[in-house]
Design a protein around this motif. Sequence first.
Motif, PDB file in Angstrom:
ATOM      1  N   ASN A 132       0.820  -1.211   0.000  1.00 47.05           N
ATOM      2  CA  ASN A 132       0.000   0.000   0.000  1.00 47.05           C
ATOM      3  C   ASN A 132       0.852   1.258   0.000  1.00 47.05           C
ATOM      4  OD1 ASN A 132      -2.440  -1.363  -0.050  1.00 47.05           O
ATOM      5  ND2 ASN A 132      -2.611  -1.420   2.163  1.00 47.05           N
ATOM      6  N   LEU A 133       2.059   1.170   0.538  1.00 51.30           N
ATOM      7  CA  LEU A 133       2.946   2.320   0.621  1.00 51.30           C
ATOM      8  C   LEU A 133       3.630   2.589  -0.718  1.00 51.30           C
ATOM      9  CD1 LEU A 133       4.186   4.456   2.519  1.00 51.30           C
ATOM     10  CD2 LEU A 133       5.938   2.777   3.107  1.00 51.30           C
ATOM     11  N   PHE A 134       3.975   1.517  -1.423  1.00 46.09           N
ATOM     12  CA  PHE A 134       4.704   1.643  -2.695  1.00 46.09           C
ATOM     13  C   PHE A 134       3.895   1.049  -3.828  1.00 46.09           C
ATOM     14  CE2 PHE A 134       8.043   1.249   0.577  1.00 46.09           C
ATOM     15  CZ  PHE A 134       8.666   2.460   0.394  1.00 46.09           C
ATOM     16  N   SER A 135       3.979   1.696  -4.983  1.00 43.26           N
ATOM     17  CA  SER A 135       3.299   1.162  -6.155  1.00 43.26           C
ATOM     18  C   SER A 135       4.297   0.352  -6.984  1.00 43.26           C
ATOM     19  CB  SER A 135       2.716   2.301  -6.994  1.00 43.26           C
ATOM     20  OG  SER A 135       3.745   3.157  -7.428  1.00 43.26           O
ATOM     21  N   GLY A 136       3.787  -0.494  -7.829  1.00 43.64           N
ATOM     22  CA  GLY A 136       4.641  -1.298  -8.692  1.00 43.64           C
ATOM     23  C   GLY A 136       5.132  -2.562  -8.007  1.00 43.64           C
ATOM     24  N   GLU A 138      14.075  11.940  -5.700  1.00 43.04           N
ATOM     25  CA  GLU A 138      12.722  12.242  -6.173  1.00 43.04           C
ATOM     26  C   GLU A 138      12.709  12.523  -7.667  1.00 43.04           C
ATOM     27  OE1 GLU A 138      10.647  14.076  -2.167  1.00 43.04           O
ATOM     28  OE2 GLU A 138      11.446  15.473  -3.647  1.00 43.04           O
ATOM     29  N   LYS A 139      13.650  13.316  -8.141  1.00 44.73           N
ATOM     30  CA  LYS A 139      13.722  13.628  -9.579  1.00 44.73           C
ATOM     31  C   LYS A 139      13.964  12.380 -10.415  1.00 44.73           C
ATOM     32  CE  LYS A 139      15.245  18.388  -9.086  1.00 44.73           C
ATOM     33  NZ  LYS A 139      16.363  19.328  -9.207  1.00 44.73           N
ATOM     34  N   ALA A 140      14.705  11.420  -9.847  1.00 41.95           N
ATOM     35  CA  ALA A 140      14.986  10.169 -10.549  1.00 41.95           C
ATOM     36  C   ALA A 140      13.832   9.167 -10.395  1.00 41.95           C
ATOM     37  CB  ALA A 140      16.282   9.560 -10.026  1.00 41.95           C
ATOM     38  N   GLU A 141      12.753   9.610  -9.756  1.00 41.95           N
ATOM     39  CA  GLU A 141      11.527   8.838  -9.586  1.00 41.95           C
ATOM     40  C   GLU A 141      11.697   7.579  -8.733  1.00 41.95           C
ATOM     41  OE1 GLU A 141       9.536   8.309 -13.340  1.00 41.95           O
ATOM     42  OE2 GLU A 141       9.506  10.459 -13.723  1.00 41.95           O
ATOM     43  N   TYR A 142      12.550   7.672  -7.719  1.00 43.76           N
ATOM     44  CA  TYR A 142      12.639   6.593  -6.743  1.00 43.76           C
ATOM     45  C   TYR A 142      11.329   6.547  -5.965  1.00 43.76           C
ATOM     46  CZ  TYR A 142      17.600   5.555  -7.341  1.00 43.76           C
ATOM     47  OH  TYR A 142      18.801   5.154  -7.844  1.00 43.76           O
ATOM     48  N   ALA A 143      10.977   5.370  -5.486  1.00 47.35           N
ATOM     49  CA  ALA A 143       9.716   5.196  -4.766  1.00 47.35           C
ATOM     50  C   ALA A 143       9.832   5.603  -3.301  1.00 47.35           C
ATOM     51  CB  ALA A 143       9.263   3.742  -4.856  1.00 47.35           C
ATOM     52  N   GLY A 144      11.043   5.614  -2.763  1.00 42.20           N
ATOM     53  CA  GLY A 144      11.249   5.960  -1.370  1.00 42.20           C
ATOM     54  C   GLY A 144      12.712   6.251  -1.103  1.00 42.20           C
ATOM     55  N   LEU A 152      13.563  15.967   6.530  1.00 42.10           N
ATOM     56  CA  LEU A 152      13.439  15.322   5.218  1.00 42.10           C
ATOM     57  C   LEU A 152      12.005  14.865   4.971  1.00 42.10           C
ATOM     58  CD1 LEU A 152      16.732  13.262   4.906  1.00 42.10           C
ATOM     59  CD2 LEU A 152      16.197  15.486   3.929  1.00 42.10           C
ATOM     60  N   VAL A 153      11.373  14.293   5.993  1.00 39.50           N
ATOM     61  CA  VAL A 153       9.975  13.865   5.842  1.00 39.50           C
ATOM     62  C   VAL A 153       9.090  15.067   5.500  1.00 39.50           C
ATOM     63  CG1 VAL A 153       7.970  12.994   7.127  1.00 39.50           C
ATOM     64  CG2 VAL A 153      10.167  11.807   7.279  1.00 39.50           C
ATOM     65  N   LYS A 154       9.332  16.180   6.162  1.00 36.37           N
ATOM     66  CA  LYS A 154       8.547  17.402   5.930  1.00 36.37           C
ATOM     67  C   LYS A 154       8.678  17.892   4.487  1.00 36.37           C
ATOM     68  CE  LYS A 154       8.007  22.117   7.642  1.00 36.37           C
ATOM     69  NZ  LYS A 154       8.503  23.134   8.566  1.00 36.37           N
ATOM     70  N   HIS A 155       9.855  17.737   3.891  1.00 35.41           N
ATOM     71  CA  HIS A 155      10.118  18.253   2.549  1.00 35.41           C
ATOM     72  C   HIS A 155      10.043  17.185   1.455  1.00 35.41           C
ATOM     73  CE1 HIS A 155      11.793  21.509   5.018  1.00 35.41           C
ATOM     74  NE2 HIS A 155      11.405  22.268   4.009  1.00 35.41           N
ATOM     75  N   SER A 156       9.622  15.984   1.805  1.00 33.34           N
ATOM     76  CA  SER A 156       9.660  14.873   0.851  1.00 33.34           C
ATOM     77  C   SER A 156       8.312  14.620   0.195  1.00 33.34           C
ATOM     78  CB  SER A 156      10.115  13.597   1.573  1.00 33.34           C
ATOM     79  OG  SER A 156      10.183  12.535   0.654  1.00 33.34           O
ATOM     80  N   ASN A 157       8.394  14.166  -1.043  1.00 29.60           N
ATOM     81  CA  ASN A 157       7.213  13.723  -1.774  1.00 29.60           C
ATOM     82  C   ASN A 157       7.145  12.204  -1.844  1.00 29.60           C
ATOM     83  OD1 ASN A 157       6.347  16.393  -2.463  1.00 29.60           O
ATOM     84  ND2 ASN A 157       8.004  16.461  -3.935  1.00 29.60           N
ATOM     85  N   ILE A 158       8.117  11.528  -1.235  1.00 23.94           N
ATOM     86  CA  ILE A 158       8.177  10.069  -1.214  1.00 23.94           C
ATOM     87  C   ILE A 158       8.354   9.599   0.233  1.00 23.94           C
ATOM     88  CG2 ILE A 158       9.067   9.821  -3.570  1.00 23.94           C
ATOM     89  CD1 ILE A 158      11.890   9.574  -2.449  1.00 23.94           C
ATOM     90  N   PRO A 159       8.010   8.346   0.535  1.00 26.45           N
ATOM     91  CA  PRO A 159       8.220   7.835   1.895  1.00 26.45           C
ATOM     92  C   PRO A 159       9.703   7.864   2.279  1.00 26.45           C
ATOM     93  CG  PRO A 159       6.787   6.363   0.650  1.00 26.45           C
ATOM     94  CD  PRO A 159       7.353   7.360  -0.323  1.00 26.45           C
TER      95      PRO A 159
END
Length: 108
Positions: free
Chosen positions: A8-12, A49-55, A84-91
């Motif tokens: 549920n946390l990660f897709s794919g 994040e730019k490299a589209e890592y999931a977490g 980092l959590v505050k500024h992150s778009n990934i887990p």
Amino acid sequence: MTNFRFTNLFSGNKPLIGMVHLSPLPGYPGYKGMGVLMEKALIELKTLEKAEYAGALVENTDVPGFVGASLQTKKAMAEVVKKLVKHSNIPVGLGIIYDMSATVEVAY
């Protein structure tokens, strides 16, 4: 058996989780201040994040390593990960080398 919390946390089928390797923490040789440490960590996170890592997994890379994290190390890790959590778009997760108990303590 499937771990539904993980799926549920990660897709794919095979999510890619990248590492944020921290600069030396307070009390270790090469420590240059929390501002420098934080800036580098944020840059690494945004690169993932730019490299589209999931977490992202945040890890101290202090040398020499000691078995058992000091209070100073735990406080610094908590401060960095919180930002980092505050500024992150990934887990974001964390690992304190040589001290899994401290890792769990800081995570909660």
